[in-house]
Design a protein around this motif. Sequence first.
Motif, PDB file in Angstrom:
ATOM      1  N   GLU A   1      25.121  34.374 -23.573  1.00 21.80           N
ATOM      2  CA  GLU A   1      25.725  33.286 -22.807  1.00 21.80           C
ATOM      3  C   GLU A   1      27.080  32.869 -23.357  1.00 21.80           C
ATOM      4  O   GLU A   1      27.736  31.989 -22.804  1.00 21.80           O
ATOM      5  CB  GLU A   1      24.794  32.079 -22.777  1.00 21.80           C
ATOM      6  N   THR A   2      27.511  33.518 -24.437  1.00 23.39           N
ATOM      7  CA  THR A   2      28.835  33.255 -25.002  1.00 23.39           C
ATOM      8  C   THR A   2      29.709  34.487 -24.808  1.00 23.39           C
ATOM      9  O   THR A   2      29.243  35.537 -24.363  1.00 23.39           O
ATOM     10  CB  THR A   2      28.731  32.896 -26.495  1.00 23.39           C
TER      11      THR A   2
ATOM     12  N   GLU B   1      31.897  29.880 -25.844  1.00 19.96           N
ATOM     13  CA  GLU B   1      31.963  30.232 -24.428  1.00 19.96           C
ATOM     14  C   GLU B   1      33.383  29.968 -23.948  1.00 19.96           C
ATOM     15  O   GLU B   1      33.918  28.878 -24.149  1.00 19.96           O
ATOM     16  CB  GLU B   1      30.966  29.407 -23.626  1.00 19.96           C
TER      17      GLU B   1
END
Length: 397
Positions: free
Chosen positions: A371-372, A344
Amino acid sequence: MITVEEAEKIILNESFDYGTENVPLVKSLGRILAEDLYSDRDLPPFNRATVDGIAINIEAYHSGTRTFLIKGTQAAGDNPINVTEKNSCIEIMTGAAVHECFNTVIRYEDITIENSCATINPGAFKPYQNIHLRGKDKLQGEILVEKNKVINPAVIGISASIGKTNLLVRKLPRVLVVSTGDELVRIDETPSPYQIRQSNGLTILATLQKYKIRAHKIHLKDDKKNIELTLKKSFEEYDVILLTGGVSMGKYDFIPDVLQRLGVKKLFHKVKQRPGKPFWFGKKAKNKFVFAFPGNPVSVFMCLHRYFVPWLRKSMALKETKEYAILGNDFEFPIELQFFAQVELHMNEDGQTIASYHDTNGSGDFSHLAETNAFIEFPANQNTFKKGEALRIWRYN
């Protein structure tokens, strides 16, 4: 088995120029410009007022004149007004052409208008103040946009300003995406406890759309004969085939053998990396290319961005871009393979890009991809990495 660097070199050496084509300007967004764009006249094409106010001859002001008789009003697009008396002026709007008899524009904020006269308030004024001079930006015939750039809204606007209704762009390869495996069902079906929905193909399609490639997609069961017949026909219609699944050592991994039977030259099979070790790359006559990725979702995603996208960018004559990030935490990887980890990204107060490692459960764990932002590349020649090291990244979000 070859290294990541060797695989990269082999693939990039096979980049291919697919030629050019003309497309309407309104449909060119995101394509790669294949021609230089030249100014068809000076920019700006006339001395242009940059504020609303009055146009004067500054010599009269410097001679002591403070009140000027207003002889007219000129809007943008009007023919420029000529005034012969130096103690006269015109009201002029932003964007209007300034006649050569004037050499300064004074803002409304700096004047008082009464009885058709404009009196300049005390202040410091100089020649050509608030005038954008003809040709100051570009002269006629100068390059406005160099070729081999992605056409963005700014390029669209510049193209329109010089009357380009069509643009010459790089042709895109015709791409087929093929997923394989009996365990895969359509996304609108309910899988059995031991099946999964087809997602890799749609992931690849979505990535290709970012580069304006409208690929076709099919799914093939683990039927060797049917796979061979389908791929044989596909080579007649497509320039690039992107495969997922069927390239490892399993009993139903038919892809390497089928490609050999179809006359596709294997340039390599297996790379010293994790994920994506079984990755296969080859070439058929007449510049037909095959990228055969493993079936695990993260392997597909990594190989697509690490190998295919750079190949596509080079084929489209785009400049190579290398991006690095600062490792945000210590990391150890004891296996002698190049490791690509999901990270991330965020910017710290010093303007540095920081990559925070996300622990995952292997190449089948795609749950963290949303989410990354990128894969960070850990070289194979060391096992321990310290917070603060700069490493190469491959963005996907």
